[in-house]
Each structure stands twice: as structure tokens, then as C-alpha cells.
Design an enzyme around this catalytic site. Sequence first.
Site, PDB file in Angstrom:
ATOM      1  N   ARG A   1      26.228  32.485  25.303  1.00 57.12           N
ATOM      2  CA  ARG A   1      25.450  33.478  26.043  1.00 57.12           C
ATOM      3  C   ARG A   1      24.149  33.817  25.314  1.00 57.12           C
ATOM      4  O   ARG A   1      23.101  33.995  25.919  1.00 57.12           O
ATOM      5  CB  ARG A   1      26.299  34.728  26.275  1.00 57.12           C
ATOM      6  CG  ARG A   1      25.991  35.421  27.585  1.00 57.12           C
ATOM      7  CD  ARG A   1      26.942  36.583  27.852  1.00 57.12           C
ATOM      8  NE  ARG A   1      27.976  36.248  28.802  1.00 57.12           N
ATOM      9  CZ  ARG A   1      29.268  36.416  28.623  1.00 57.12           C
ATOM     10  NH1 ARG A   1      29.700  36.900  27.486  1.00 57.12           N
ATOM     11  NH2 ARG A   1      30.136  36.100  29.551  1.00 57.12           N
ATOM     12  N   GLY A   2      24.218  33.923  24.003  1.00 58.77           N
ATOM     13  CA  GLY A   2      23.024  34.248  23.218  1.00 58.77           C
ATOM     14  C   GLY A   2      21.931  33.201  23.363  1.00 58.77           C
ATOM     15  O   GLY A   2      20.749  33.533  23.511  1.00 58.77           O
TER      16      GLY A   2
END
Length: 366
Positions: A301-302
Site C-alpha cells: 500500500r505504501g
Amino acid sequence: MTFTTEATSQNGRSTVSPAPRRRAVFPFTAIVGQEEMKLALLLNVIDPKIGGVMIMGDRGTGKSTTIRALADLLPEIEVVADDPFNSHPSDPEIMGDAVRQLVEKGSEVLVTKKKVMMVDLPLGATEDRVCGTIDIEKALSEGVKAFEPGLLAKANRGILYVDEVNLLDDHLVDVLLDSAASGWNTVEREGISIRHPARFVLVGSGNPEEGELRPQLLDRFGMHAEIRTVKEPVLRVQIVEQRTEFDQNPQEFLENYQPQQIDLQEQLVNAQERLKAIEIDYDLRVKISQVCSELDVDGLRGDIVTNRAAKAIAAFEGRTEVTVSDIRRVVTLCLRHRLRKDPMESIDSGYKVEKVFNQVFGLEAA
């Protein structure tokens, strides 16, 4: 949430007059300081797929004022008149089922323009109030899906604001994050299922002294902005004077800031249109992932959010390619809340992200 500054109607659709002007809201361009929060909000408006903003900071630092100002800044959007989901007149992905069936049949739909909605979610809200309810008795006796829309329906194509989100029930936070990620809200009762579009920018705020969100939930917010009380006396005086001036004569204050408001509005519209054409070099993408890897960030996600945010800031500033400077300006916002917390570690998570970023990109500290 796509919008234009044009006020023209499209062929084959009737239009109705827009709703009357709302009460005066403090202008976004007049807000002093808190640049990190303002940038995170603007980038989420340009690309809602970034995944929302979590704003943590002291009480009385203008969190609610800034979010209301952002909603007021945004240009009007075209919606199907009298539709509870703010359905888009032509995009099936953000239409309710009833409107989509009408459009597929070639029926004419009445179109109006309205301001982008900002929906406040109260702390005591129930799941039914948030998601909506199905009238089972009516459904069984009359054979129709009687649905009472909730706050997620009202927030479609707008902004959903949860103050003190860290005090909200974890289950409700999960529901909000699921809807924000998928763009749809599904309500199921007694074998009856109804779904509707729920695409919104999710903004949560809170005071860290009152408790943190669970890491699993915090990670699902796209960006995390930290704000502090302004310490500089000159700036504090400026903020107080501006607020006093606005309270005494809102219309005159708004007129003074109207040119800046219009310029920023047009900049946001142009950035949305430019976003798809923005490119990010493969080498930069690799380095973003290297930063995430060295920070031991769980999942991908990052990486995804940092790429999206870097493209959004390039679009906002009128460029077609992402630069290292773009990544530097968003990387802390995108990653600081994804780091594993060590209670024995005194180093600030934001500083840790910057340090690793500088090492990976071969830069000196800013």
C-alpha cells in the site's frame, strides 16, 4: 470526484437551477500555515484513489475549518436531480441502479448542479445510520427493495469527515475504509442485498492524546498529516486577526479572497484532467519501493500511495513528469503511519522516513 468549471448542460438532458447559496465558509486560500494538512487534502481531491487523509494534531488547530473550506472551494458537480446517491448523469460507475436503468433505456434524466457534499459523521452514529437500512416488511409485503439511504449515500462524490476518528468504533472505521477503497456500499438484510456507489474522500482527524487508531486501520488511510499549534507569535496574531475580520464581515472577506479561490479551483480542475498523462520514471519507482522495503513497511500500500501522490503533486503544479522533489514532498505523508512502532525508539517516524529517503536517493538532508 470529477468536476469542471463549466456551467453548461449537455445535449439531451434537462437541467434545473442550482441550489441556493450556502452560508459563508472561511476561504481555503486564507488559511495560514498547516501546509502539510492542506497539501494532503488537495492531493486527495486530485486523485481520490490515494485513499484519504488521517490528520492528527492538537485541539484548536483548524482541522474542521480547513476541511469545510476545502469542500466549499471545490466547483459544483453535475448530479441527477432528486437522486439520493448524487449519481453522475453519464458515468455508470458512479450511478445508482435506478438511474443506470433509466439511462440504459434511453430515458431522459433531469440534471442539476450542486456543491460537493461534505458529510460529518457523528461519533455516536450507528451502522444503520452510516450504511442505510432496508425496510424488510415493505420488501416482503410489496416486493420492492425499500432502502433508506445512510451517510455513505450522501457522501458519494464528496468528502466524508470523521472528527475524533480514533474514538470511533473499530467496526465502523472498517466499514468506512472498505467503502472508500471499493467505491461501493453494500447493505444486506434477511437475504435482501442493495448496493450503491460510495466514492468519497475520507478524512479523519483526532488528537493523539486521546488514543491512536489500531495500526491495521491506520495503514489503510492513504496519507497521514501531523499538525501542531502555531508557535510563532506573528503568525498567531495574523490567524486571530483574519478570523475576527471574517466573523465581522464574511461577505467582504470572501470577496477579497475570491481571485485566489478561483485560481486554486481552476488549478485543481486542470490537475485532474492532466493526471492520467503524468509519468514516473521506472528508476524512481524502484527507489520508492526500496525506501518502503528498507523501512520494513508491510504490504504494498505504501508503494502504491506514494506513486499516486507524487503523480498528483506533479499534476497540481502543471508538469507531466514526476521529479525527485515531488517524491520528497509526499513520501513522509504516505509512509510515516505505516512504520512498525518500537516503544523504546525515540526517533520521530517522519524523520526516519526522510533519513531513509535521503540515503536511497543519494541526497543530503533538506
